[in-house]
Write an enzyme that holds these catalytic residues in place. Sequence first.
Site, PDB file in Angstrom:
ATOM      1  N   ASP A 184      -0.939  -6.317   0.207  1.00 53.84           N
ATOM      2  CA  ASP A 184      -1.424  -5.416   1.299  1.00 53.84           C
ATOM      3  C   ASP A 184      -2.855  -5.427   1.632  1.00 53.84           C
ATOM      4  O   ASP A 184      -3.540  -4.922   0.777  1.00 53.84           O
ATOM      5  CB  ASP A 184      -0.580  -4.101   1.239  1.00 53.84           C
ATOM      6  CG  ASP A 184       0.558  -3.867   2.293  1.00 53.84           C
ATOM      7  OD1 ASP A 184       0.561  -4.643   3.358  1.00 53.84           O
ATOM      8  OD2 ASP A 184       1.420  -3.229   1.847  1.00 53.84           O
ATOM      9  N   GLU A 187      -0.686  -5.047   9.110  1.00 45.80           N
ATOM     10  CA  GLU A 187       0.322  -4.461  10.027  1.00 45.80           C
ATOM     11  C   GLU A 187      -0.291  -4.479  11.364  1.00 45.80           C
ATOM     12  O   GLU A 187      -1.397  -4.050  11.725  1.00 45.80           O
ATOM     13  CB  GLU A 187       0.516  -2.953   9.707  1.00 45.80           C
ATOM     14  CG  GLU A 187       1.153  -2.586   8.422  1.00 45.80           C
ATOM     15  CD  GLU A 187       0.997  -1.058   7.933  1.00 45.80           C
ATOM     16  OE1 GLU A 187       0.866  -0.282   8.683  1.00 45.80           O
ATOM     17  OE2 GLU A 187       1.515  -1.008   6.617  1.00 45.80           O
ATOM     18  N   GLU A 247      10.034  -3.743   9.994  1.00 42.16           N
ATOM     19  CA  GLU A 247      10.426  -2.569   9.312  1.00 42.16           C
ATOM     20  C   GLU A 247      10.978  -1.600  10.395  1.00 42.16           C
ATOM     21  O   GLU A 247      10.409  -1.270  11.254  1.00 42.16           O
ATOM     22  CB  GLU A 247       9.153  -1.932   8.683  1.00 42.16           C
ATOM     23  CG  GLU A 247       9.516  -0.545   8.181  1.00 42.16           C
ATOM     24  CD  GLU A 247       8.608   0.130   7.215  1.00 42.16           C
ATOM     25  OE1 GLU A 247       7.523  -0.620   6.932  1.00 42.16           O
ATOM     26  OE2 GLU A 247       8.468   1.237   6.556  1.00 42.16           O
ATOM     27  N   LYS A 284      -1.032  -9.274   3.544  1.00 40.18           N
ATOM     28  CA  LYS A 284      -0.012  -8.746   4.569  1.00 40.18           C
ATOM     29  C   LYS A 284      -0.996  -7.651   5.716  1.00 40.18           C
ATOM     30  O   LYS A 284      -1.798  -6.944   4.864  1.00 40.18           O
ATOM     31  CB  LYS A 284       1.195  -8.057   4.219  1.00 40.18           C
ATOM     32  CG  LYS A 284       1.938  -7.236   5.055  1.00 40.18           C
ATOM     33  CD  LYS A 284       3.259  -6.943   4.322  1.00 40.18           C
ATOM     34  CE  LYS A 284       3.649  -5.587   3.895  1.00 40.18           C
ATOM     35  NZ  LYS A 284       2.948  -4.537   4.565  1.00 40.18           N
ATOM     36  N   ASP A 306       0.783  -1.200   0.069  1.00 41.99           N
ATOM     37  CA  ASP A 306       0.252  -0.049   0.083  1.00 41.99           C
ATOM     38  C   ASP A 306       0.782   1.444   0.016  1.00 41.99           C
ATOM     39  O   ASP A 306       0.287   2.280  -0.055  1.00 41.99           O
ATOM     40  CB  ASP A 306      -0.964   0.088   1.139  1.00 41.99           C
ATOM     41  CG  ASP A 306      -0.353  -0.135   2.387  1.00 41.99           C
ATOM     42  OD1 ASP A 306       0.845  -0.161   2.654  1.00 41.99           O
ATOM     43  OD2 ASP A 306      -1.182   0.051   3.666  1.00 41.99           O
ATOM     44  N   SER A 307       2.169   1.136  -0.067  1.00 43.61           N
ATOM     45  CA  SER A 307       3.110   2.238  -0.384  1.00 43.61           C
ATOM     46  C   SER A 307       2.825   2.904  -1.667  1.00 43.61           C
ATOM     47  O   SER A 307       3.027   4.006  -1.924  1.00 43.61           O
ATOM     48  CB  SER A 307       4.544   1.737  -0.232  1.00 43.61           C
ATOM     49  OG  SER A 307       4.890   0.573  -1.169  1.00 43.61           O
TER      50      SER A 307
HETATM   51  O1  KIV Z   1       3.743  -1.031   1.503  1.00 44.16           O
HETATM   52  C1  KIV Z   1       4.710  -1.422   1.568  1.00 44.16           C
HETATM   53  O2  KIV Z   1       5.505  -1.070   0.559  1.00 44.16           O
HETATM   54  C2  KIV Z   1       5.434  -2.096   2.656  1.00 44.16           C
HETATM   55  C3  KIV Z   1       6.998  -2.455   2.601  1.00 44.16           C
HETATM   56  C4  KIV Z   1       7.573  -1.094   3.132  1.00 44.16           C
HETATM   57  C5  KIV Z   1       7.161  -3.314   3.391  1.00 44.16           C
HETATM   58  O3  KIV Z   1       4.642  -2.528   3.497  1.00 44.16           O
END
Ligand code: KIV
Length: 262
Positions: A83, A113, A180, A111, A44-45
């Site tokens: 994500d 968090e 991270e 994924k 989600d970056s």
């Molecule tokens: O969203 C993302 O790119 C991430 C990485 C920084 C691990 O979670």
Amino acid sequence: MRQSINHLRKKMRDQEKIVCLTCYDAGFARIIDRLGIDVILVGDSLGMVVQGHESTLMVTIEQMVYHTRCVARVSQSAFIIADMPFASYNHPQQALETAVNLIQGGAHMVKLEGGTHLEAVIQYLAKAGIPVCAHLGLLPQSIYKIGAYRVQGKNPLDAKQIREDALCLEQAGADILILECVPRTLATEITETLKIPVIGIGAGMDCDGQILVLYDILGITTPMPKFAYNFLQDHNSIEQAIQQYAYAVKTKRFPSLEYSFE
Ligand code: KIV
């Protein structure tokens, strides 16, 4: 041949570094895949590097599914993690719905968090046969709570919490852990303790593998995070830069102390 969770576990056991990179579209996915990168994270970056937001919080499930589809459509060999976006896994049933959307979009793992409060969510996903990547340390989806993108787990109490979270999430059924921005000694300790692969970003060189944001290794991001390196500056093409990143991770040249936190 398609990478699977079993390949990643074998690499961990054989002490071969797992190379991971974020990717959000088909063009880059083709290149990354061809170069034999083990894992693509549709992170989600993308909210920051593709959409231009100041955080990852604006990214929606529909957008994550769209980008996952773009990557999965062309990828033939990488293991694809997607994500779960902000506030899309607040309780087990909601998490399952989000995860199903991402898996049906082509992800092989989802994924999320956060720490022990996700125990029930991870157990529920694991029981439904959905592989889960946990994410501890700096949690970008909690940026308004943390206040700044900075190293986590520096004081003993915070470090203890991250250790406990990691163990709890592994026991709940997480298959991979991303750490991270934590001190490298803490990351080393957690990597040695857990049985699942631990992938670091700003977590030192002892993790079982490394991940970086594609736009960081290509020098597109400004300012560049301290833990990232612009591999394109020493090479003539995107392919060479990605290859060099993979080589540096596999040969334990990256991340050196300069790109780690004490
Ligand atoms: O969203 C993302 O790119 C991430 C990485 C920084 C691990 O979670």
